[in-house]
Design an enzyme around this catalytic site. Structure first.
Site, short mmCIF file in Angstrom:
data_model
loop_
_atom_site.label_atom_id
_atom_site.label_comp_id
_atom_site.label_asym_id
_atom_site.label_seq_id
_atom_site.Cartn_x
_atom_site.Cartn_y
_atom_site.Cartn_z
N GLN A 196 2.65 -23.51 -47.55
CA GLN A 196 2.87 -24.52 -48.58
C GLN A 196 1.71 -25.52 -48.63
O GLN A 196 1.23 -25.88 -49.70
CB GLN A 196 4.17 -25.31 -48.30
CG GLN A 196 5.45 -24.61 -48.69
CD GLN A 196 6.08 -23.84 -47.54
OE1 GLN A 196 5.36 -23.28 -46.70
NE2 GLN A 196 7.40 -23.78 -47.52
N THR A 198 5.63 -2.52 -83.27
CA THR A 198 4.82 -2.61 -82.05
C THR A 198 3.62 -1.68 -82.16
O THR A 198 2.57 -1.96 -81.60
CB THR A 198 5.67 -2.27 -80.81
OG1 THR A 198 6.04 -0.91 -80.83
CG2 THR A 198 6.91 -3.15 -80.74
N ASP A 199 3.77 -0.61 -82.89
CA ASP A 199 2.63 0.29 -83.09
C ASP A 199 1.51 -0.41 -83.85
O ASP A 199 0.33 -0.18 -83.57
CB ASP A 199 3.10 1.55 -83.86
CG ASP A 199 2.03 2.60 -83.92
OD1 ASP A 199 1.82 3.28 -82.90
OD2 ASP A 199 1.38 2.73 -84.98
N ARG A 201 -1.81 -18.53 -35.61
CA ARG A 201 -1.28 -17.29 -36.15
C ARG A 201 -2.22 -16.79 -37.24
O ARG A 201 -3.11 -17.52 -37.69
CB ARG A 201 0.13 -17.48 -36.72
CG ARG A 201 0.20 -18.47 -37.87
CD ARG A 201 1.56 -18.48 -38.58
NE ARG A 201 1.52 -19.34 -39.75
CZ ARG A 201 2.51 -19.45 -40.64
NH1 ARG A 201 3.62 -18.75 -40.48
NH2 ARG A 201 2.40 -20.26 -41.69
N HIS A 222 3.34 -11.17 -43.39
CA HIS A 222 3.45 -11.40 -41.95
C HIS A 222 2.62 -10.39 -41.14
O HIS A 222 2.69 -9.19 -41.39
CB HIS A 222 4.91 -11.31 -41.51
CG HIS A 222 5.81 -12.26 -42.24
ND1 HIS A 222 5.55 -13.61 -42.30
CD2 HIS A 222 6.96 -12.07 -42.94
CE1 HIS A 222 6.51 -14.20 -43.02
NE2 HIS A 222 7.37 -13.29 -43.42
N LYS A 273 4.22 -4.72 -77.92
CA LYS A 273 3.70 -3.51 -77.27
C LYS A 273 3.06 -3.93 -75.96
O LYS A 273 2.14 -4.76 -75.93
CB LYS A 273 2.66 -2.83 -78.16
CG LYS A 273 2.32 -1.42 -77.73
CD LYS A 273 3.46 -0.46 -77.95
CE LYS A 273 3.21 0.50 -79.09
NZ LYS A 273 4.41 1.27 -79.44
N ASN A 281 4.00 -14.49 -48.02
CA ASN A 281 3.46 -14.67 -46.67
C ASN A 281 3.46 -13.30 -46.02
O ASN A 281 4.49 -12.82 -45.55
CB ASN A 281 4.33 -15.67 -45.90
CG ASN A 281 3.66 -16.16 -44.64
OD1 ASN A 281 2.79 -15.49 -44.09
ND2 ASN A 281 4.06 -17.34 -44.18
N PHE A 329 2.28 -23.18 -37.34
CA PHE A 329 3.59 -23.38 -37.98
C PHE A 329 4.57 -23.87 -36.91
O PHE A 329 4.97 -23.13 -36.02
CB PHE A 329 4.10 -22.09 -38.64
CG PHE A 329 5.32 -22.31 -39.50
CD1 PHE A 329 5.27 -23.19 -40.58
CD2 PHE A 329 6.51 -21.68 -39.23
CE1 PHE A 329 6.39 -23.42 -41.37
CE2 PHE A 329 7.64 -21.89 -40.02
CZ PHE A 329 7.57 -22.77 -41.08
#
Lengths: 301, 301, 301, 301
Positions: free
Chosen positions: B222, B57-58, B179, B250, B12, B248, B162
């Protein structure tokens, strides 16, 4: 049979404008979602396709970004007022401009107990927003500011009752003297004028909404909202009226008796749908005319 | 040609368990999203429809709610371990149980500068979670705990470069020495054992992730992630390995030159899609065997 | 204590590639969401920040768009295989490439009973997708294709039972011989090789999944899924195994007896959360080795 | 200073009502999302917490489900009108009731080329909806019906231009004679009265919107919308006015020239945000008074 163009509006929605102030090593960030729109005499654009009166939505976007640098971004209300006036000036066919701004809040990251200069973490606790409508030219210029907060998720684990309600043959709800009250509050308040210290007003109103939610002993979500709005109007003469849209986020007490377990208000299931939805306005008897202040504001018009 | 049942799991998902502690006037709240699953020898349920080995599941849902009262909810790791053990015990055909818990954070509402006793506001700043896998019976019982945080949105407005990357004929990206670096961090760390002060460990690791994000001068996302993970492993011997999934997000510098406006790293557009997606594991040379710790953990297996 | 980089992967996610074929007045559209990633020997990028082995995610994006024109887009499997091979070739440090593509379906708009040449309406009925993993160089090159469908929402209003299940002290679920069975199906099947007529195979498997869902008298969602998978394997020798992830979208019978109204299986409330979640694999006894076919596929690894 | 309650409304939102017709082996399904609300003289509920005039939202929910059986669900407009009238009758303090219904479309699953009796697959192609407002008592009773469609995603790959627009110093958009035009259409039309064959009217209007979108040579999205609305008013005398809200889902031509590849309108990137947003009304000169027809309809008031 004759057919004509009625109310219309066009613009660029959800410009994600991020402005960094980096004049000193201690940067600042304003992180906005900006939607702009113009309305007015744009019949030709619709009926013949002649776009000569239409300032493109792309230009509106460019202006929103350029003004972030040229004019800067202080309070979002000031930024929106400046953009609205600009668009009316640049678009002779427009009769009104609507600027909506959401601002996402960031806190400085803590490093060794100190706020970092240029690193931030996004916080919750509600999204500040404003809707500004600007109309008219020259001496006729009018500006309307509606500010607010959304996604303010609050809950009280007691101090909330609901009983004495109207019953008909489809009523099965038991009365209660103690329940969880929770909502994801949307509040929008209309300012009476534009001579306002926007940041101070916003901070105080947000604080007041929270503290009144906490302290009002609730007999219904309606009564809580009214009390919250009343407090805002009492303490903020710059506010003409305030509107709420508040889902009643149901927390149902779970029946644990099949397992021989008592549950005196301790274990709940938070439900998704359906939910109660309470909408209310609290206003002054002598509130100024709203004009186009609430124009095209979803859920509030 | 013969066909057979392979890996399987059922349970569940997304039980929204809210537990209020109200033994004193100062209430406490634990607000959880609980998903449970069993795996094992359930061939008959699939091939003949015979459900005699299947704990519904109940029932799993009922147990999650009942245990919130019977066992209480302290650290989510303890709650998940208790549930996992219970389900294995109640289901002879099961070989393993997987319990996933998310916890939503609430702060007390401030009233006149004081924390309120029973009123709360939901905060942001990441969602704590855990994934617990329990396997085996009796002396063979093994429990694996992977805890983590998601939706931790962080940004630094400088200190990120970068350049020097591999180029081919489809490379057009300019190199940059400055950046914005932003991500909505998902981190999950595997504990080496279960003798852990879960709340303390979580709080410290979260703080460490944030402070390292802030202070690492980034040459790539990274490298930032690796440094964050390395710090966690260095300072937390109870952690065997840590995995990251980091979009990432941007933020593109907007070209304002058509308007005669310079933009030295001040105005950005936050983009939605596409986004870089960086996934990395940092691990000890002598990490214990992961066993089923990462079983069925989306994005991390 | 030594620490090192473990499993890692990086790429550009959710490139929204739209390709129009317009060589004749009867245009065609392929509307894709493309995610690409590389994995391999990227230690330097993580530990020292040296990016000289890293083909930027921006380059991966450029390639995905350029190949849409240069190579064209036929079956998404072919497009993904071509991209995967390209990235391995362009990135000497990479050991594997993973390409995931979703395709949104469009139908031609009807005008006076005829399909229009260049106007389309987006349809529902499931999203086709593929995950391709390419590994190795030269004679060692291996390619794995897992294709599938998501968001296939199906419901049967009878022909579904659930009883005879295991019971413990937390079991309260009544047994039933007639319930609604509904799910939002996610199915992914691994191809045994790449010599496949992808479009034909996809269309037939989708049709088979739907018809088997309809015709299997269900004793549990597990049994329905198994039967669907078995049919696919029996009729499609090109498929090595098939995996399902299927939320049991509960439709609860509403108790109308307080209003003196009977409800013999006619009025239901569709619930959001919690939901059952059934995951199962159906495989051949002699299935080929899966290798990296399921690498990093959320919910299926 | 005096403060009072202004406009208000309360109800139960998003009741997921699923109604199965199973009188014969060939079942039928109506799958609805129902939101109901009452407005009127509810001052006491807000100001003193006295709920004696308030019919609970839970009762509204019960009624929505009970009427699904007692009254049945034919056209959603009829179901909504019946509910609205009921709530006004059951709530003496109410002045108006607003009922909003969305209907999700299902098709029968094909088995061996035949429609199955009781198995269905959810389709796309737009969500039908209606907003009904009922006001007044006895001879003063007025009912307003606004029906519509949302999520109708359409695209044309040529036949769309945009040029000749107004330019200012922030305008950089190039003019174009050939672009992709795409939107996720929301259309809502107000019926002049309630003597309407709702299903027939809906089907024809949907078909007309699609075919006009296809065949109008577009000089702007505004002009396309106007033409679509005009056609509806010309051919459907039962419609008083029609409103559109249409995001301009930008598809930007990708610049492949850095790779020596031409891109004559073939490869596009589908953007998320920002997007143009065009809103327009097309109305008859002699349209009836709208009254409360558009009350609280997000984006259309």
């Amino acid at each position: 049979m004759a057919i004509h163009l009625g109310a219309n509006q066009y613009g660029k929605a959800e410009n994600r404008v991020v402005r960094i102030y980096r004049d000193t090593p201690r940067h600042q960030i304003r992180d906005l979602n900006v939607s702009t729109a113009l309305r007015g005499n744009f019949e030709d654009a619709h009926t013949t396709g002649d776009q000569s009166d239409v300032l493109p939505t792309d230009t509106q976007k460019n202006t929103a970004f350029a003004f972030a640098k040229e004019k800067g971004i202080g309070a979002i209300e000031d930024y929106a007022l400046t953009l609205g006036a600009r668009f009316l000036d640049a678009s002779p066919a427009a009769e009104g401009a609507r600027i909506e701004v959401e601002e996402y809040a960031w806190e400085r990251i803590q490093v060794d107990g100190q706020d970092h200069d240029h690193s931030f973490v996004r916080t919750g606790g509600g999204v500040r927003n404003t809707v500004v409508n600007v109309e008219g030219r020259g001496a006729e210029r009018k500006s309307y500011v509606v500010s607010g907060i959304s996604d303010l998720v609050v809950l009280k684990s007691t101090g909330s009752e609901f009983h004495g309600f109207l019953k008909d043959e489809y009523t099965t709800l038991p009365e209660t003297n103690d329940r969880i009250l929770a909502t994801s509050l949307v509040a929008r308040w209309r300012y009476d004028h534009t001579e306002v210290d926007w940041d101070k007003s916003y901070d105080e109103i947000k604080g007041l909404l929270l503290s009144r939610f906490a302290t009002i002993h609730s007999l219904a979500l309606q009564q809580t909202l009214y009390g919250m709005g009343e407090a805002v109007l009492e303490q903020h003469p710059e506010v003409a009226e305030i509107k709420f849209s508040a889902p009643n986020k149901h927390h149902f007490l779970v029946d644990l008796s099949p397992f021989g377990v008592e549950n005196p208000g301790e274990v709940f299931i938070a439900a998704d749908r359906p939910y109660g939805l309470i909408e209310a306005t609290v206003t002054r008897d002598d509130a100024s005319d709203a004009g186009s202040a609430w124009h095209a504001t979803p859920g509030f018009c």
